[in-house]
Design a protein around this motif. Structure first.
Motif, PDB file in Angstrom:
ATOM      1  N   GLU A  16       0.696  -1.206   0.058  1.00  0.00           N
ATOM      2  CA  GLU A  16      -0.057   0.006   0.117  1.00  0.00           C
ATOM      3  C   GLU A  16       0.913   1.346  -0.192  1.00  0.00           C
ATOM      4  O   GLU A  16       0.656   2.206  -0.780  1.00  0.00           O
ATOM      5  N   ASP A  17       1.986   1.318   0.569  1.00  0.00           N
ATOM      6  CA  ASP A  17       2.915   2.511   0.765  1.00  0.00           C
ATOM      7  C   ASP A  17       3.391   2.478  -0.489  1.00  0.00           C
ATOM      8  O   ASP A  17       3.567   3.718  -0.930  1.00  0.00           O
ATOM      9  N   ARG A  20       0.948   3.980  -3.055  1.00  0.00           N
ATOM     10  CA  ARG A  20       0.666   5.466  -2.878  1.00  0.00           C
ATOM     11  C   ARG A  20       1.601   6.207  -3.665  1.00  0.00           C
ATOM     12  O   ARG A  20       1.333   7.531  -3.642  1.00  0.00           O
ATOM     13  N   CYS A  21       2.962   5.709  -3.431  1.00  0.00           N
ATOM     14  CA  CYS A  21       3.977   6.585  -4.222  1.00  0.00           C
ATOM     15  C   CYS A  21       3.912   6.559  -5.737  1.00  0.00           C
ATOM     16  O   CYS A  21       4.222   7.402  -6.277  1.00  0.00           O
ATOM     17  N   LYS A  94      11.239   1.851  -0.360  1.00  0.00           N
ATOM     18  CA  LYS A  94       9.892   1.403  -0.236  1.00  0.00           C
ATOM     19  C   LYS A  94       9.773  -0.004  -1.102  1.00  0.00           C
ATOM     20  O   LYS A  94       9.167  -1.045  -0.688  1.00  0.00           O
TER      21      LYS A  94
END
Length: 214
Positions: A16-17, A20-21, A94
Motif C-alpha cells: 500500500e505504501d 501510494r507512491c 519502499k
C-alpha cells in the motif's frame, strides 16, 4: 502461523505504501478515469529501473551505492525521464522493503514445505530466520508468563498484607466493630433473638403450670 500472519500484514502495508507512491495502476486508471501525476510518473519509472537492479542481484543490501544511484538516474535519463536522486532513494526504500518481505515469505513457505517432508538438511534450505523468530517468540511467551505469575504473586501478597493490617486495626477499634455489625438486618436478627428468648420463657412457664395442675 503467527510469523506468516505478521509477514502478510507487513507485506500488505508495504504494498500500500509503494502504491501510494507510484499512483494508480492501469485498472484504477481505466475504471476510475484517473491519471498519474508527473511525480508518480517519475516514481513508476524509478521503480521499474530499480526492480531490474534487484533482479540482477538478489542478495543486494538495504542501501544503494553512489555508483548504482548514478547508473539508475542515467538509465532513466536515456528513457527521457529525469528523476531526482531523492525520489530514487525514496522509491528504493519502499521497493526494497516490499521485495525483502516477499522473499522472506517465500523462504518461510519453503522451510514449511521442507519441514513437512523432513528434508531440510537434504535440500539445504536456509531456515535460520524462522528458527530465530520461533526462539524469540518462545522466549517472549515464557517471559510474559513469568512476569504474569510474578505480578499475581506480588499483588496477592500485597492484598494479604493489607487485609491483615485492616483486621488488626479493626480488632483494636471498638467503634469500627460496632459500625460493621449495625444495620436493619442486624437489628432484625437481634429482635428475633429476643422474641425467641421470650417464647422459650413462655413455654417453660406453661410447662410449670401444667405440672402444678397435675
Amino acid at each position: 502461523w503467527y510469523q506468516r500472519r505478521v509477514r502478510e500484514e507487513r507485506i500488505d502495508l508495504a504494498a500500500e505504501d509503494l502504491g501510494r507512491c507510484i499512483g494508480p495502476g492501469w485498472k484504477e486508471r481505466w475504471t476510475g478515469w484517473r491519471s498519474r501525476s508527473p511525480l508518480e510518473v517519475q516514481c513508476v519509472a524509478a521503480k521499474n529501473e530499480l526492480q531490474r537492479l534487484l533482479l540482477a542481484d538478489e542478495q543486494h543490501g538495504k542501501h544503494l551505492e553512489n555508483d548504482e544511484l548514478t547508473t539508475v538516474r542515467r538509465n532513466l535519463q536515456t528513457q527521457g525521464v529525469d528523476v531526482p536522486y531523492d525520489i530514487i532513494c525514496k522509491v528504493w526504500e519502499k521497493l526494497y522493503k516490499l521485495t525483502f518481505l516477499n522473499r522472506a515469505m517465500t523462504s518461510a513457505q519453503q522451510c514449511r514445505k521442507a519441514f513437512y517432508h523432513r528434508n531440510i538438511a537434504c535440500n539445504a534450505v536456509e531456515c535460520n530466520d524462522v528458527v530465530l523468530f520461533w526462539r524469540a517468540n518462545k522466549m517472549l511467551e515464557i517471559t510474559s508468563n513469568a512476569l504474569r505469575l510474578q505480578i499475581m504473586n506480588t499483588e496477592a501478597q500485597r492484598l494479604e498484607k493489607e487485609v491483615k493490617q485492616y483486621l488488626e486495626d479493626l480488632s483494636h477499634d471498638g467503634e469500627k466493630k460496632k459500625a460493621l455489625i449495625k444495620g436493619k438486618r442486624v437489628d432484625l436478627a437481634e429482635e428475633l433473638r429476643k422474641v425467641r428468648g421470650i417464647q422459650d420463657k413462655l413455654d417453660t412457664f406453661i410447662e410449670e403450670l401444667k405440672k402444678d395442675h397435675q
